[in-house]
Design an enzyme around this catalytic site. Structure first.
Site, PDB file in Angstrom:
ATOM      1  N   ASP A 133       0.849  -1.191   0.000  1.00 47.10           N
ATOM      2  CA  ASP A 133       0.000   0.000   0.000  1.00 47.10           C
ATOM      3  C   ASP A 133       0.888   1.246   0.000  1.00 47.10           C
ATOM      4  O   ASP A 133       1.882   1.312   0.721  1.00 47.10           O
ATOM      5  CB  ASP A 133      -0.916  -0.012   1.229  1.00 47.10           C
ATOM      6  CG  ASP A 133      -2.034   0.997   1.117  1.00 47.10           C
ATOM      7  OD1 ASP A 133      -3.201   0.578   1.003  1.00 47.10           O
ATOM      8  OD2 ASP A 133      -1.758   2.221   1.151  1.00 47.10           O
ATOM      9  N   ILE A 134       0.513   2.221  -0.799  1.00 46.94           N
ATOM     10  CA  ILE A 134       1.304   3.446  -0.929  1.00 46.94           C
ATOM     11  C   ILE A 134       1.267   4.273   0.362  1.00 46.94           C
ATOM     12  O   ILE A 134       2.149   5.091   0.612  1.00 46.94           O
ATOM     13  CB  ILE A 134       0.778   4.273  -2.138  1.00 46.94           C
ATOM     14  CG1 ILE A 134       1.833   5.223  -2.658  1.00 46.94           C
ATOM     15  CG2 ILE A 134      -0.505   5.019  -1.811  1.00 46.94           C
ATOM     16  CD1 ILE A 134       1.511   5.798  -4.033  1.00 46.94           C
TER      17      ILE A 134
ATOM     18  N   ASN B  83     -12.903  -2.856   2.310  1.00 45.12           N
ATOM     19  CA  ASN B  83     -13.809  -1.711   2.367  1.00 45.12           C
ATOM     20  C   ASN B  83     -14.772  -1.814   1.195  1.00 45.12           C
ATOM     21  O   ASN B  83     -14.346  -2.001   0.056  1.00 45.12           O
ATOM     22  CB  ASN B  83     -13.018  -0.397   2.309  1.00 45.12           C
ATOM     23  CG  ASN B  83     -12.142  -0.202   3.540  1.00 45.12           C
ATOM     24  OD1 ASN B  83     -12.564  -0.492   4.659  1.00 45.12           O
ATOM     25  ND2 ASN B  83     -10.926   0.274   3.349  1.00 45.12           N
TER      26      ASN B  83
ATOM     27  N   VAL C 265     -10.645   3.183  -3.853  1.00 45.78           N
ATOM     28  CA  VAL C 265     -10.299   2.582  -5.143  1.00 45.78           C
ATOM     29  C   VAL C 265     -11.344   1.509  -5.457  1.00 45.78           C
ATOM     30  O   VAL C 265     -11.472   0.519  -4.719  1.00 45.78           O
ATOM     31  CB  VAL C 265      -8.890   1.965  -5.129  1.00 45.78           C
ATOM     32  CG1 VAL C 265      -8.589   1.302  -6.473  1.00 45.78           C
ATOM     33  CG2 VAL C 265      -7.829   3.039  -4.825  1.00 45.78           C
TER      34      VAL C 265
ATOM     35  N   HIS D 144     -10.251  -5.239  -3.438  1.00 46.18           N
ATOM     36  CA  HIS D 144      -8.938  -5.580  -2.878  1.00 46.18           C
ATOM     37  C   HIS D 144      -9.069  -5.918  -1.414  1.00 46.18           C
ATOM     38  O   HIS D 144      -9.914  -5.381  -0.706  1.00 46.18           O
ATOM     39  CB  HIS D 144      -7.936  -4.430  -3.060  1.00 46.18           C
ATOM     40  CG  HIS D 144      -8.432  -3.104  -2.578  1.00 46.18           C
ATOM     41  ND1 HIS D 144      -9.315  -2.326  -3.302  1.00 46.18           N
ATOM     42  CD2 HIS D 144      -8.192  -2.420  -1.443  1.00 46.18           C
ATOM     43  CE1 HIS D 144      -9.586  -1.226  -2.643  1.00 46.18           C
ATOM     44  NE2 HIS D 144      -8.927  -1.255  -1.492  1.00 46.18           N
TER      45      HIS D 144
ATOM     46  N   HIS E 123      -7.031  -5.684   2.123  1.00 45.52           N
ATOM     47  CA  HIS E 123      -5.891  -5.116   2.843  1.00 45.52           C
ATOM     48  C   HIS E 123      -5.385  -6.206   3.787  1.00 45.52           C
ATOM     49  O   HIS E 123      -6.169  -6.747   4.579  1.00 45.52           O
ATOM     50  CB  HIS E 123      -6.308  -3.923   3.702  1.00 45.52           C
ATOM     51  CG  HIS E 123      -6.805  -2.734   2.956  1.00 45.52           C
ATOM     52  ND1 HIS E 123      -6.070  -1.580   2.809  1.00 45.52           N
ATOM     53  CD2 HIS E 123      -7.983  -2.507   2.311  1.00 45.52           C
ATOM     54  CE1 HIS E 123      -6.763  -0.691   2.118  1.00 45.52           C
ATOM     55  NE2 HIS E 123      -7.938  -1.223   1.809  1.00 45.52           N
TER      56      HIS E 123
HETATM   57  P1  DGP Z   1      -9.612   1.530   0.021  1.00 43.46           P
HETATM   58  O1  DGP Z   1      -9.926   2.671   0.961  1.00 43.46           O
HETATM   59  O2  DGP Z   1      -9.991   0.176   0.641  1.00 43.46           O
HETATM   60  O3  DGP Z   1     -10.182   1.734  -1.358  1.00 43.46           O
HETATM   61  O4  DGP Z   1      -8.035   1.511  -0.068  1.00 43.46           O
HETATM   62  C1  DGP Z   1      -7.298   1.833  -1.201  1.00 43.46           C
HETATM   63  C2  DGP Z   1      -5.850   1.774  -0.819  1.00 43.46           C
HETATM   64  O5  DGP Z   1      -5.095   1.860  -2.003  1.00 43.46           O
HETATM   65  C3  DGP Z   1      -5.364   2.911   0.087  1.00 43.46           C
HETATM   66  O6  DGP Z   1      -4.917   2.359   1.332  1.00 43.46           O
HETATM   67  C4  DGP Z   1      -4.209   3.545  -0.651  1.00 43.46           C
HETATM   68  C5  DGP Z   1      -3.904   2.547  -1.739  1.00 43.46           C
HETATM   69  N1  DGP Z   1      -3.497   3.139  -2.986  1.00 43.46           N
HETATM   70  C6  DGP Z   1      -4.176   4.076  -3.706  1.00 43.46           C
HETATM   71  N2  DGP Z   1      -3.512   4.373  -4.823  1.00 43.46           N
HETATM   72  C7  DGP Z   1      -2.393   3.591  -4.823  1.00 43.46           C
HETATM   73  C8  DGP Z   1      -1.315   3.459  -5.741  1.00 43.46           C
HETATM   74  O7  DGP Z   1      -1.234   4.084  -6.782  1.00 43.46           O
HETATM   75  N3  DGP Z   1      -0.343   2.564  -5.400  1.00 43.46           N
HETATM   76  C9  DGP Z   1      -0.401   1.823  -4.252  1.00 43.46           C
HETATM   77  N4  DGP Z   1       0.600   0.991  -4.010  1.00 43.46           N
HETATM   78  N5  DGP Z   1      -1.424   1.938  -3.379  1.00 43.46           N
HETATM   79  C10 DGP Z   1      -2.396   2.816  -3.664  1.00 43.46           C
END
Ligand code: DGP
Length: 120
Positions: free
Chosen positions: A31-32, A88, A97, A101, A103
């Site tokens: 996660d970023i 989520n 997003v 997915h 976590h």
């Molecule tokens: P959610 O709230 O469940 O939709 O979490 C989406 C997660 O995705 C959030 O913790 C940050 C992560 N995220 C968003 N954009 C990127 C990206 O471009 N790269 C990576 N590695 N993670 C991302």
């Protein structure tokens, strides 16, 4: 594949990510914006916007995502102390997003529910 989906673009290697696992159904990357020492996103290659959009044919795939989570928990050595899986679903859950997915979170005590990187 959805052209404007950030996770589809990571899966197709159009965007960079720290990929830690990949197979014919799943890609997993860090996660970023990590909310724990281990914070990995486990993502199906198939574009399913949210858990609510899963279809009967996706049952095996959703199970497989959890098998991969277990494998990664062992690989990142959070299996013994424990870890949390979060999905989520929708705006009130903090989904940002819209590509399904899991976590995978661990590496510290996770006391309460995690939403959007914060404990609430
Ligand atoms: P959610 O709230 O469940 O939709 O979490 C989406 C997660 O995705 C959030 O913790 C940050 C992560 N995220 C968003 N954009 C990127 C990206 O471009 N790269 C990576 N590695 N993670 C991302």
């Amino acid at each position: 594949m959805s052209a404007d989906c950030i996770f589809c673009r990571i899966i197709n290697r159009e965007l960079d990510a720290d990929v830690v696992y990949s197979d014919d159904q799943v890609v997993a990357f860090k996660d970023i914006n990590p909310a724990a020492p281990v914070h990995i996103l486990i993502v199906p290659r198939k574009h399913i916007p949210s858990l609510l959009d899963m279809e009967k044919e996706d049952e095996m795939l959703i199970g497989h995502l959890h098998m991969v989570a277990n494998e990664l928990a062992r690989a990142f050595k959070i299996d013994k102390r424990g870890y949390r899986i979060v999905i989520n679903c929708g705006p009130d859950a903090g989904q940002i997003v819209f590509h399904l997915h899991l976590h995978l979170l661990g590496g510290r005590p996770l006391l309460q529910t995690i939403a959007k990187g914060k404990e609430v």
